[in-house]
Design a protein around this motif. Structure first.
Motif: not given
Length: 124
Positions: A51-60, A66-81, A122-124
């Motif tokens: 699972v990933v805990l992802m802050d919204i506002q970060m530099p770089v 990041a979530t858009e890239i993860i969904r397109k290239t890494i995983s459609q199902t990895l839980p991202i919070i 658990n939903k994974k």
């Protein structure tokens, strides 16, 4: 509950990462840290993160990009919070439409963090 689960905490604030790492670590999770979305994407190239805990506002690179890239290239199902201090009405829907699975506003309570992470795994 979280024993042997690997959680990626992505936040540019050192204290926020420390708080999440301490709480999750106390329940047996292995916590990996990244300071921005770009680092998170690099770390997610390796399998094993639950699972990933992802802050919204970060530099770089922020959490939404990041979530858009993860969904397109890494995983459609990895839980991202989504983790954000911007608890504005309507943001929750924006994060969910952007590919995130759940939303937690900062500062968060220990119970809320554990509950959202456990239910995401658990939903994974």
């Amino acid at each position: 509950m979280l024993a042997a689960k690997t959680i990626l905490v992505v936040d540019d604030n050192t204290m926020n990462r420390l708080v999440a790492k301490t709480i999750l670590g106390n329940y047996g999770a292995v916590v990996i840290e990244a300071v921005n979305g770009s680092e998170a994407i690099d770390l997610l190239a390796q399998p094993g993160i639950d699972v990933v805990l992802m802050d919204i506002q970060m530099p770089v690179m922020g959490g939404m990009e990041a979530t858009e890239i993860i969904r397109k290239t890494i995983s459609q199902t990895l839980p991202i919070i989504a983790l954000t201090a911007n608890a504005i009405k309507g943001d929750n829907e924006k994060y969910l439409k952007g590919g995130m699975n759940a939303y937690l506003s900062k500062p968060f309570k220990e119970f809320d963090l554990l509950n959202i992470v456990a239910s995401s795994i658990n939903k994974k």
